[in-house]
Design a protein around this motif. Sequence first.
Motif, PDB file in Angstrom:
ATOM      1  N   UNK A  17       0.930  -1.295  -0.091  1.00  0.00           N
ATOM      2  CA  UNK A  17       0.146  -0.160  -0.152  1.00  0.00           C
ATOM      3  C   UNK A  17       0.668   1.107  -0.091  1.00  0.00           C
ATOM      4  N   UNK A  18       0.514   2.131  -0.804  1.00  0.00           N
ATOM      5  CA  UNK A  18       1.084   3.286  -0.926  1.00  0.00           C
ATOM      6  C   UNK A  18       0.608   4.351   0.350  1.00  0.00           C
ATOM      7  N   UNK A  19       1.573   4.830   1.534  1.00  0.00           N
ATOM      8  CA  UNK A  19       1.490   5.438   2.428  1.00  0.00           C
ATOM      9  C   UNK A  19       2.318   6.755   2.505  1.00  0.00           C
ATOM     10  N   UNK A  20       1.689   7.763   3.381  1.00  0.00           N
ATOM     11  CA  UNK A  20       2.404   8.880   3.896  1.00  0.00           C
ATOM     12  C   UNK A  20       2.513   9.034   5.017  1.00  0.00           C
ATOM     13  N   UNK A  21       3.539   8.872   5.889  1.00  0.00           N
ATOM     14  CA  UNK A  21       3.586   8.806   7.205  1.00  0.00           C
ATOM     15  C   UNK A  21       4.440  10.208   7.655  1.00  0.00           C
ATOM     16  N   UNK A  22       4.106  10.594   8.758  1.00  0.00           N
ATOM     17  CA  UNK A  22       4.806  11.791   9.314  1.00  0.00           C
ATOM     18  C   UNK A  22       5.099  11.665  10.672  1.00  0.00           C
ATOM     19  N   UNK A  23       6.152  12.286  11.390  1.00  0.00           N
ATOM     20  CA  UNK A  23       6.397  12.212  12.899  1.00  0.00           C
ATOM     21  C   UNK A  23       7.798  12.654  13.172  1.00  0.00           C
TER      22      UNK A  23
END
Length: 598
Positions: A17-23
Amino acid sequence: MKRSIGCGRLSLDDLDKEVCVAGWVNVRRDLGGLIFLELRDRSGRLQLVADPNKNKDVHEKFVTLRNEFVIIARGKITRRPEGTEKPDQPTGMIELYPDEMELLNTSRPLPFQLELGQQVDESLRLKYRYLDLRRREMQRNLILRSRVTIAIRKYLDENDFLDVETPILTKATPEGARDFLVPSRLTPGSWYALPQSPQLFKQTLMVSGLERYYQVARCFRDEDLRADRQPEFTQVDIEMSFINEEDIFEISEGLLQRAFKEADVDIKGPFPRLTYKEVMDRFGSDKPDLRFEMEIKDLTEVAKTCEFRAFKETVAAGGVLKALCLKGMAEKSSRKDLDGWQEVAKGFGAKALAWLTFKSEGVKSSGIDKFFKPEEIEQMRQLAGAETGDIVLLVADTYKVVTNVLGRLRLKLAEDLGLIDESKHALLWVVDFPVFEWNEDENRLEAVHHPFTSPRLEDLENFDTQPELARARAYDCVYNGCEIGGGSIRIHSKDVQSKVFSKIGLTEETAREKFGFLLDALDSGAPPHGGIAFGLDRLVMLLAGCKSIRDVIAFPKTQSGACLLTDAPSAAPDEQLKELQLKHEAPKQPAKVTADKS
RNA sequence: GGGGUCGUAGCUCAGUUGGUUAGAGCGCCUGCCUGUCACGUAGGAGGUCGCGAGUUCGAGUCUCGUCGGUCCCGCCA
């Protein structure tokens, strides 16, 4: 790029799955070629990998990253190669090779390391609270607090309660804790007080016909702090009309059941109910810890007839002889242990602590056995509930001293000897508190609970002759030795209210001046009503397994009442004081606030 | 108001009976390192021993005071 999902929500189900994570960069492991990076957000952690052969641009950016930098990254979730999985970690089976990575913010090196497992000095944690709250444990606590609060609100809403807000700027109350005062600019020389609780308002709302009220209310008390006491704290405040104690218990037990559920603890009502007298007699405390046995036993009978003067005379003077029995400790305990407990008891206010050990080879004592006939020793053994192998600890003094000493010794021994079953959840109601208590210092009666607590109807008969015997329709909820809530059925009759005021030395005039509005309200068709308040901070602290309520409060104060994050309290500028027409004699505070209140 | 306890590097701590130039681990900086997960490895920077007096030839160490954190008693209906 825009974040599409939290790191901790990803799993093997999201493969490809193509995801976009931030943190935040939790930790970076630079192997020279490959760079592993643990990305952290509120939901959890995810491993990102930069491979110079796969994406040179991302790898170059990863080289410059440091701990606590804030980034956002886009890519496909992949399975970790065979042999590198970490099945014990929530996202240990997957990782992300970003196709794109953007640096959102940098961070200076932090004053302390997050999550090293070592205890960082609390003043540092409080000064940099925003960093402390990044830690997993603190986030867990705040999340639990939020869930418990929501569960309580939902429950009360389902049960037809109205959430009503009451003033923070209000009027000082007589009796009770010291008030925080706020100067009034519009009426110089006059002061608001911050509420110790919304007590008067919630009763007023009952007179208004709201019938069922609740509020998650901030309360303020200007008293010395403790691990479980902050100058501002939160109560779940409840009041109901046309009810009796049973209704309060039922609602409360349901409420606690839902709250405990959030901590995965199943509890069931009805909780046991013990009278104040009973818990004081048996456990020496009005908030007994029922997770372990060891009850206080009365041996006064033996003391009356024995030849040991210290006991005999104490009892003849109206005192009591009571004991604690330590099961199976006779062989395990040394003379040094016994001497140690003696010192502890003295520290609690005992003149002495006598002891008897029942061993198979015979009875030994702290030198008192020679004053007792064998049958008296036997009688003491039986009354104390001791068998061979047990120790009996004895204190003779006034009822108050003996109860206090043995009650505290009971807890201390249980803790030291590991008698407390930590898996237990011991909830109970303590009922039938006295209405009044004698205040030695001021030489007058005062209300044990508060002056609006209704005495039991049948006890009103001897109210004038023996007010100290009157029992109140008050109740405390106790959990594992902590008071987590308390309340009462209130007085709704003006006559009874006047009687109580006069007993505690409140003149008609003073009462009228302090809360005349409530007296008038009670005289305007007040329904029978009562309520309870739970200490939310304490409840969450216990559910979270913390030792201090500071750990379940986002921005708490130190023991000297200072907020190390904001440096409150601090000196006020002269112009501001002038505007309020205030002068003060306290020495000017230095630039750095010292929270020294004189 | 009172009692206990702690305060040494950015963090956590060690530091002998008072004795030369105050140490360790982690963090930070600079190299090397392609499957780490507290990565490893080589090197480097970093100290008003909370602050102030006193005792002493000499104090991180002893004494007194003070400030701050924490726990408890009093206090908190």
